[in-house]
Design a protein around this motif. Sequence first.
Motif, PDB file in Angstrom:
ATOM      1  N   ASP A 117      -7.274   0.583  -2.560  1.00 40.09           N
ATOM      2  CA  ASP A 117      -7.538   1.811  -1.798  1.00 40.09           C
ATOM      3  C   ASP A 117      -7.580   1.528  -0.299  1.00 40.09           C
ATOM      4  OD1 ASP A 117      -7.653   3.354  -4.093  1.00 40.09           O
ATOM      5  OD2 ASP A 117      -9.855   3.393  -4.168  1.00 40.09           O
ATOM      6  N   ILE A 118      -8.195   0.434   0.067  1.00 35.14           N
ATOM      7  CA  ILE A 118      -8.270   0.066   1.487  1.00 35.14           C
ATOM      8  C   ILE A 118      -6.871  -0.221   2.020  1.00 35.14           C
ATOM      9  CG2 ILE A 118      -9.102  -1.680   3.116  1.00 35.14           C
ATOM     10  CD1 ILE A 118     -11.641  -1.876   1.263  1.00 35.14           C
ATOM     11  N   ALA A 119      -6.104  -1.017   1.300  1.00 33.77           N
ATOM     12  CA  ALA A 119      -4.753  -1.388   1.747  1.00 33.77           C
ATOM     13  C   ALA A 119      -3.845  -0.158   1.866  1.00 33.77           C
ATOM     14  CB  ALA A 119      -4.147  -2.409   0.790  1.00 33.77           C
ATOM     15  N   ALA A 120      -4.055   0.820   1.008  1.00 29.48           N
ATOM     16  CA  ALA A 120      -3.225   2.030   1.030  1.00 29.48           C
ATOM     17  C   ALA A 120      -3.763   3.087   1.992  1.00 29.48           C
ATOM     18  CB  ALA A 120      -3.125   2.603  -0.378  1.00 29.48           C
ATOM     19  N   GLY A 121      -4.876   2.802   2.641  1.00 26.14           N
ATOM     20  CA  GLY A 121      -5.439   3.764   3.590  1.00 26.14           C
ATOM     21  C   GLY A 121      -6.165   4.925   2.948  1.00 26.14           C
ATOM     22  N   ARG A 122      -6.564   4.769   1.688  1.00 23.06           N
ATOM     23  CA  ARG A 122      -7.269   5.843   0.977  1.00 23.06           C
ATOM     24  C   ARG A 122      -8.783   5.748   1.155  1.00 23.06           C
ATOM     25  NH1 ARG A 122      -3.224   4.332  -2.975  1.00 23.06           N
ATOM     26  NH2 ARG A 122      -4.787   3.034  -3.988  1.00 23.06           N
ATOM     27  N   VAL A 123      -9.202   5.394   2.363  1.00 23.95           N
ATOM     28  CA  VAL A 123     -10.628   5.277   2.701  1.00 23.95           C
ATOM     29  C   VAL A 123     -10.846   5.926   4.060  1.00 23.95           C
ATOM     30  CG1 VAL A 123     -11.007   3.180   1.344  1.00 23.95           C
ATOM     31  CG2 VAL A 123     -10.240   2.984   3.703  1.00 23.95           C
ATOM     32  N   GLY A 124     -12.099   6.171   4.397  1.00 19.60           N
ATOM     33  CA  GLY A 124     -12.424   6.874   5.633  1.00 19.60           C
ATOM     34  C   GLY A 124     -12.083   6.121   6.905  1.00 19.60           C
ATOM     35  N   ALA A 125     -12.210   4.838   6.894  1.00 20.24           N
ATOM     36  CA  ALA A 125     -11.940   4.023   8.087  1.00 20.24           C
ATOM     37  C   ALA A 125     -11.042   2.860   7.689  1.00 20.24           C
ATOM     38  CB  ALA A 125     -13.250   3.532   8.683  1.00 20.24           C
ATOM     39  N   PRO A 126      -9.762   3.111   7.452  1.00 20.56           N
ATOM     40  CA  PRO A 126      -8.892   2.067   6.879  1.00 20.56           C
ATOM     41  C   PRO A 126      -8.734   0.829   7.749  1.00 20.56           C
ATOM     42  CG  PRO A 126      -7.627   4.033   7.462  1.00 20.56           C
ATOM     43  CD  PRO A 126      -9.065   4.373   7.633  1.00 20.56           C
ATOM     44  N   ALA A 127      -8.641   0.971   9.052  1.00 19.36           N
ATOM     45  CA  ALA A 127      -8.462  -0.211   9.904  1.00 19.36           C
ATOM     46  C   ALA A 127      -9.717  -1.075   9.883  1.00 19.36           C
ATOM     47  CB  ALA A 127      -8.101   0.200  11.333  1.00 19.36           C
ATOM     48  N   GLN A 128     -10.872  -0.447  10.010  1.00 22.42           N
ATOM     49  CA  GLN A 128     -12.136  -1.187  10.002  1.00 22.42           C
ATOM     50  C   GLN A 128     -12.351  -1.839   8.640  1.00 22.42           C
ATOM     51  OE1 GLN A 128     -15.142  -0.282   8.203  1.00 22.42           O
ATOM     52  NE2 GLN A 128     -16.482  -1.770   9.157  1.00 22.42           N
ATOM     53  N   LEU A 129     -12.109  -1.111   7.562  1.00 25.53           N
ATOM     54  CA  LEU A 129     -12.320  -1.671   6.232  1.00 25.53           C
ATOM     55  C   LEU A 129     -11.302  -2.756   5.898  1.00 25.53           C
ATOM     56  CD1 LEU A 129     -13.557   1.314   4.039  1.00 25.53           C
ATOM     57  CD2 LEU A 129     -14.810  -0.739   4.733  1.00 25.53           C
ATOM     58  N   THR A 130     -10.137  -2.720   6.506  1.00 24.92           N
ATOM     59  CA  THR A 130      -9.179  -3.803   6.313  1.00 24.92           C
ATOM     60  C   THR A 130      -9.733  -5.105   6.871  1.00 24.92           C
ATOM     61  OG1 THR A 130      -7.289  -2.318   6.287  1.00 24.92           O
ATOM     62  CG2 THR A 130      -6.839  -4.618   6.867  1.00 24.92           C
TER      63      THR A 130
END
Length: 176
Positions: A109-122
């Motif tokens: 989900d993080i890698a696909a950007g399916r989270v609220g803050a994808p860059a930070q969570l990456t």
Amino acid sequence: MHELAALLREYDRARAYTDDLWKDLTPDEVTWRPHENSSAIGWHLGHQAHVAHFMIRNLTAAEPSPDPELDALMDSANPEKFRGALPTVERLTAFRDTVADRVHARIGDIAAGRVGAPAQLTVVATHLLTVLVNHEYQHDQWIGEVRAEALGHALPPDPDGGTVHRVDGYLVLDCL
């Protein structure tokens, strides 16, 4: 995204190495404790998954434990003599597999950007996966020592892939 996929492969490689260390052992060997204040191989297997679950849960996604009854048992903050009896090998295996599936799902989900803050969570996920791999190998060291020295079984070869090496006798993941 590429780095997270590579780190997930490393996580899977570390888990496969763990499986090489214990899957051919008998249930008695997996639950045997070298002495009263020592953990069984089975505890280390559950603890590896327990830490992975709590790291994912606390750093990326609040979700319930896949097996709440194992939480206190697999927590290294609890002294060995207060942890209780280990679950069956089948339950440990199911716990490990469920946690690994959740790690893959959340990192996916993080890698696909399916989270609220994808860059930070990456950024978080990159470091988190590195820690999970190194934690898996940290406990593999003890599992391997008991396997070879106390139980008399040969050790499997170190994982092959060019991304891990030994530091102070422990396998560690090179930074990707």
